[in-house]
Design a protein around this motif. Structure first.
Motif, PDB file in Angstrom:
ATOM      1  N   GLU A 261       0.841  -1.209   0.000  1.00  0.00           N
ATOM      2  CA  GLU A 261       0.000   0.000   0.000  1.00  0.00           C
ATOM      3  C   GLU A 261       0.876   1.260   0.000  1.00  0.00           C
ATOM      4  OE1 GLU A 261      -3.359  -0.100   2.665  1.00  0.00           O
ATOM      5  OE2 GLU A 261      -3.730   2.053   2.446  1.00  0.00           O
ATOM      6  N   ASP A 262       1.914   1.252   0.815  1.00  0.00           N
ATOM      7  CA  ASP A 262       2.840   2.404   0.841  1.00  0.00           C
ATOM      8  C   ASP A 262       3.474   2.613  -0.529  1.00  0.00           C
ATOM      9  OD1 ASP A 262       2.353   2.743   3.485  1.00  0.00           O
ATOM     10  OD2 ASP A 262       4.296   2.003   4.197  1.00  0.00           O
ATOM     11  N   MET A 263       3.911   1.512  -1.148  1.00  0.00           N
ATOM     12  CA  MET A 263       4.596   1.627  -2.432  1.00  0.00           C
ATOM     13  C   MET A 263       3.660   2.187  -3.486  1.00  0.00           C
ATOM     14  SD  MET A 263       6.021  -1.161  -5.074  1.00  0.00           S
ATOM     15  CE  MET A 263       4.365  -1.422  -5.497  1.00  0.00           C
ATOM     16  N   LEU A 264       2.451   1.635  -3.562  1.00  0.00           N
ATOM     17  CA  LEU A 264       1.507   2.109  -4.590  1.00  0.00           C
ATOM     18  C   LEU A 264       1.222   3.597  -4.405  1.00  0.00           C
ATOM     19  CD1 LEU A 264      -0.809  -1.017  -4.719  1.00  0.00           C
ATOM     20  CD2 LEU A 264       0.463  -0.050  -6.652  1.00  0.00           C
ATOM     21  N   LEU A 307      -6.908   9.466  -8.697  1.00  0.00           N
ATOM     22  CA  LEU A 307      -5.573   9.179  -8.160  1.00  0.00           C
ATOM     23  C   LEU A 307      -5.444   9.743  -6.740  1.00  0.00           C
ATOM     24  CD1 LEU A 307      -3.394   9.909 -11.345  1.00  0.00           C
ATOM     25  CD2 LEU A 307      -4.209   7.689 -10.507  1.00  0.00           C
ATOM     26  N   GLN A 308      -5.927  10.972  -6.571  1.00  0.00           N
ATOM     27  CA  GLN A 308      -5.845  11.597  -5.253  1.00  0.00           C
ATOM     28  C   GLN A 308      -6.671  10.812  -4.225  1.00  0.00           C
ATOM     29  OE1 GLN A 308      -3.705  14.187  -4.735  1.00  0.00           O
ATOM     30  NE2 GLN A 308      -4.103  13.722  -2.583  1.00  0.00           N
ATOM     31  N   PHE A 309      -7.829  10.346  -4.660  1.00  0.00           N
ATOM     32  CA  PHE A 309      -8.705   9.555  -3.795  1.00  0.00           C
ATOM     33  C   PHE A 309      -7.986   8.295  -3.310  1.00  0.00           C
ATOM     34  CE2 PHE A 309     -11.830   6.205  -3.097  1.00  0.00           C
ATOM     35  CZ  PHE A 309     -12.743   6.835  -2.266  1.00  0.00           C
ATOM     36  N   CYS A 310      -7.238   7.700  -4.236  1.00  0.00           N
ATOM     37  CA  CYS A 310      -6.481   6.488  -3.911  1.00  0.00           C
ATOM     38  C   CYS A 310      -5.402   6.791  -2.871  1.00  0.00           C
ATOM     39  CB  CYS A 310      -5.897   5.942  -5.209  1.00  0.00           C
ATOM     40  SG  CYS A 310      -4.808   4.556  -4.993  1.00  0.00           S
ATOM     41  N   LEU A 311      -4.805   7.995  -2.959  1.00  0.00           N
ATOM     42  CA  LEU A 311      -3.765   8.378  -1.996  1.00  0.00           C
ATOM     43  C   LEU A 311      -4.361   8.685  -0.624  1.00  0.00           C
ATOM     44  CD1 LEU A 311      -1.530  10.844  -4.061  1.00  0.00           C
ATOM     45  CD2 LEU A 311      -1.380   8.356  -3.873  1.00  0.00           C
ATOM     46  N   ASP A 312      -5.565   9.253  -0.613  1.00  0.00           N
ATOM     47  CA  ASP A 312      -6.137   9.763   0.628  1.00  0.00           C
ATOM     48  C   ASP A 312      -6.871   8.712   1.456  1.00  0.00           C
ATOM     49  OD1 ASP A 312      -5.157  12.182  -0.111  1.00  0.00           O
ATOM     50  OD2 ASP A 312      -7.061  12.980  -0.860  1.00  0.00           O
ATOM     51  N   ASN A 313      -7.154   7.558   0.858  1.00  0.00           N
ATOM     52  CA  ASN A 313      -7.956   6.566   1.564  1.00  0.00           C
ATOM     53  C   ASN A 313      -7.185   5.286   1.837  1.00  0.00           C
ATOM     54  OD1 ASN A 313     -10.934   7.533   1.745  1.00  0.00           O
ATOM     55  ND2 ASN A 313     -10.170   8.195  -0.247  1.00  0.00           N
ATOM     56  N   GLU A 314      -7.461   4.716   3.004  1.00  0.00           N
ATOM     57  CA  GLU A 314      -6.848   3.417   3.302  1.00  0.00           C
ATOM     58  C   GLU A 314      -7.496   2.354   2.445  1.00  0.00           C
ATOM     59  OE1 GLU A 314      -6.811   2.285   7.399  1.00  0.00           O
ATOM     60  OE2 GLU A 314      -5.585   4.024   7.930  1.00  0.00           O
ATOM     61  N   PHE A 315      -6.679   1.438   1.955  1.00  0.00           N
ATOM     62  CA  PHE A 315      -7.238   0.344   1.181  1.00  0.00           C
ATOM     63  C   PHE A 315      -8.076  -0.527   2.125  1.00  0.00           C
ATOM     64  CE2 PHE A 315      -3.437   0.209  -2.055  1.00  0.00           C
ATOM     65  CZ  PHE A 315      -3.644   1.545  -2.333  1.00  0.00           C
ATOM     66  N   GLN A 316      -9.202  -1.013   1.604  1.00  0.00           N
ATOM     67  CA  GLN A 316     -10.085  -1.858   2.407  1.00  0.00           C
ATOM     68  C   GLN A 316      -9.488  -3.256   2.512  1.00  0.00           C
ATOM     69  OE1 GLN A 316     -13.232  -0.749   3.624  1.00  0.00           O
ATOM     70  NE2 GLN A 316     -13.188  -2.683   4.772  1.00  0.00           N
ATOM     71  N   ARG A 317      -9.245  -3.730   3.725  1.00  0.00           N
ATOM     72  CA  ARG A 317      -8.678  -5.068   3.886  1.00  0.00           C
ATOM     73  C   ARG A 317      -9.737  -6.032   4.421  1.00  0.00           C
ATOM     74  NH1 ARG A 317      -2.552  -3.751   6.265  1.00  0.00           N
ATOM     75  NH2 ARG A 317      -2.164  -2.039   4.796  1.00  0.00           N
ATOM     76  N   LEU A 318      -9.917  -7.141   3.763  1.00  0.00           N
ATOM     77  CA  LEU A 318     -10.849  -8.164   4.258  1.00  0.00           C
ATOM     78  C   LEU A 318     -10.424  -9.527   3.733  1.00  0.00           C
ATOM     79  CD1 LEU A 318     -14.231  -8.191   2.305  1.00  0.00           C
ATOM     80  CD2 LEU A 318     -12.313  -6.777   1.584  1.00  0.00           C
ATOM     81  N   THR A 319     -10.980 -10.577   4.353  1.00  0.00           N
ATOM     82  CA  THR A 319     -10.588 -11.911   3.922  1.00  0.00           C
ATOM     83  C   THR A 319     -11.410 -12.334   2.714  1.00  0.00           C
ATOM     84  OG1 THR A 319     -12.211 -13.059   5.279  1.00  0.00           O
ATOM     85  CG2 THR A 319     -10.075 -12.586   6.312  1.00  0.00           C
ATOM     86  N   TYR A 320     -10.866 -13.292   2.014  1.00  0.00           N
ATOM     87  CA  TYR A 320     -11.568 -13.904   0.879  1.00  0.00           C
ATOM     88  C   TYR A 320     -12.942 -14.388   1.321  1.00  0.00           C
ATOM     89  CZ  TYR A 320     -12.839 -17.840  -2.141  1.00  0.00           C
ATOM     90  OH  TYR A 320     -13.514 -18.725  -2.929  1.00  0.00           O
ATOM     91  N   THR A 321     -13.013 -15.032   2.496  1.00  0.00           N
ATOM     92  CA  THR A 321     -14.277 -15.594   2.974  1.00  0.00           C
ATOM     93  C   THR A 321     -15.314 -14.493   3.188  1.00  0.00           C
ATOM     94  OG1 THR A 321     -12.994 -17.332   4.031  1.00  0.00           O
ATOM     95  CG2 THR A 321     -15.281 -17.116   4.727  1.00  0.00           C
TER      96      THR A 321
END
Ligand code: 4AD
Ligand code: MG
Length: 478
Positions: A261-264, A307-321
């Motif tokens: 996430e940091d790299m992207l 692009l800015q939205f992608c920088l400003d928001n945490e990626f949503q993390r959840l399990t496959y299940t």
């Protein structure tokens, strides 16, 4: 003698009154007087004003779209609109003529399909100039990100003798004569007589070798071409694509997700900082293109806002299940709108499902973790539930899967058992198993598809248009 100044530098420094030498290719020539000249250093053209009364008519005739010229003159403030400075040319030299009757690039809109057929010339368009400047910035940004964090850039082999990644079909590398290869007694091809005395292929991933590096150097990354002979005819698959694969010792899946996430975010911000004009141009291009589409098929946000939205928001993390539950209960699933209906745990997610999660449900980048072991590679670390593995995929709006990675199985017995179950030839992979025998440690890594990242940042819809010379099934032109 006067040295050439790049157009980008002329426009940045605006040294009014200075004698300037500029070289480039003519985009347009208007009113026998105004040349729009481009040299690829920026999307912007410089206007070269020709003193047509004092210029040989035979020269004027050769100032055509596509011709290359050198122009010398004083940089002045522009009289006209559209540019702040221009060059009052006292001398114009034709470097290379360009027959306007034959030159395929006319100053008008061409389709992306047509431009693909002339990939050798498409660099000269605004769109492709912008794409390849951004491609450079992203590559440079990636190296800078890892270098600043103390990672070592590791060059893993392109020709490989291991076929254990299982990521896709491989391209064979051989020097045997296909019409009469040496054979064994049973008639099969005798690869002992081949160049490397064994079967070899082009790599599908540098991961396994990167793991070997990480288990001594701690933090490494690869950035190189990878090859997959899958017969996928989609806008997101290429047979030759570039992949970035960091591999980190003493890191679990959470560290891996944080790194990705940091790299992207870092490289997207880097491209926005380095290429503002190009991204603005591509944003406007997209707006124009989408005008022909019905409202519900247009991008929800303009490119820069996305692009800015992608920088400003945490990626949503959840399990496959958890994702499967969301998908199973989703409207398109219940109404049979998905091509592949989600029944429950075990389903392989198709791009329609990934895009539903990202674009409709969460409306932001998503990281899915802990996939069923059955649909993932042998090297991923098995969870205690015995059903799932410590995998992660990052899904991006408009793209689907952009990153695939995992925590690696560091326990020798578990890994060996998994390889047996999956028919991976252990005897060919002793070198891989050795790292688990001798000082094994927790480690993790991922692969970022470079072209998919470029598609996201440029808004270009087809992978064939973000790599200079695309290789896809049935196509290896240039
Ligand atoms: O998910 P993949 O297959 O993962 C691996 O190869 C792992 N060995 C990576 C690792 O853990 N070091 O591929 C990684 C990424 C995908 O998420 C996708 O972005 C891209 O590579 N990719 C492709 N890009 C273009 N064309 C293709 N045919 C691609 N296949 C994968
Ligand atoms: Mg994958």
């Amino acid at each position: 003698m006067l040295k050439r100044t790049r157009i980008k530098d002329i426009l940045t420094h605006e040294k009014i009154g200075e004698e300037t030498l500029v070289k480039g290719w003519i985009r347009t020539f208007r009113n026998n007087q105004f040349i729009a000249l481009n040299d690829g250093s920026t999307i912007k053209n410089i206007q070269v004003v020709v003193d047509f009364e004092n210029t040989d008519p035979s020269i004027l005739k050769r100032l055509t779209t596509g011709a290359s010229i050198a122009a010398t003159g004083v940089l002045v403030e522009s009289q006209g609109r559209g540019q702040s400075v221009e060059i009052n040319a006292s001398h114009v030299e034709i470097l290379g003529d360009c027959d306007p009757e034959k030159y395929p690039l006319q100053p008008k809109k061409h389709s992306m399909e047509f431009l693909r057929e002339i990939s050798h010339l498409r660099f000269r368009t605004n769109t492709f100039g912008a794409v390849f400047r951004i491609r450079h910035a992203l590559a440079f940004g990636i190296h800078k990100f890892f270098n600043d964090r103390g990672f070592y850039y590791l060059h893993t082999p392109i020709i490989t003798g291991s076929d254990a990644e299982g990521a896709g079909e491989m391209f064979r590398v051989t020097t045997l004569d296909p019409t009469k290869p040496p054979t064994n007694e049973d008639g099969s091809v005798n690869y002992k007589k081949d160049f490397f005395s064994k079967e070899t292929n082009l790599t599908v991933s540098g991961q396994l070798e990167a793991e070997l590096g990480a288990l001594a150097l701690s933090e490494v990354y690869t950035f190189g071409p990878t090859f997959r002979a899958e017969n996928s005819h989609t806008s997101r698959h290429a047979s030759e694509f570039w992949m970035i694969e960091p591999e980190v010792a003493f890191a679990d899946l959470n560290d891996n997700m944080d790194l990705a996430e940091d790299m992207l975010k870092y490289v997207i911000a880097y491209a926005m900082k380095e290429c503002p004009d190009d991204i603005e141009f591509l944003e406007n291009r997209l707006v124009q293109l989408e005008k022909q589409l019905p409202q519900n098929e247009r991008s929800p946000m303009p490119l820069r806002e996305k692009l800015q939205f992608c920088l400003d928001n945490e990626f949503q993390r959840l399990t496959y299940t958890e994702a499967i539950d969301i998908l199973r209960n989703s409207k398109p699933n219940k109404k049979g709108k998905f091509q592949f209906t989600i029944e429950g745990f075990g389903a392989d997610l198709q791009s329609e499902h990934e895009r539903y999660l990202v674009e409709k449900h969460f409306k932001k980048p998503v990281i899915l973790t802990d996939y069923p072991a059955e649909i993932k590679a042998f090297y991923m670390r098995r969870n205690d539930d015995e059903k799932t593995v410590r995998a992660m995929d990052i899904l991006f709006p408009g793209i689907g899967e952009i990153v695939g990675g995992s925590q690696r199985e560091e326990r020798l017995e578990v890994l060996e058992k998994r390889m047996e179950e999956m028919d991976i030839p252990k005897h060919e992979m002793e070198w891989f198993l050795d790292t688990r025998r001798f000082g094994t440690v927790e480690h993790s890594g991922f692969g970022l598809g470079f072209e998919r990242l470029i598609m996201f940042v440029t808004g270009i819809a087809n992978i064939r248009d973000v790599i200079p010379f695309p290789r896809t099934p049935g196509n290896a032109g240039f």
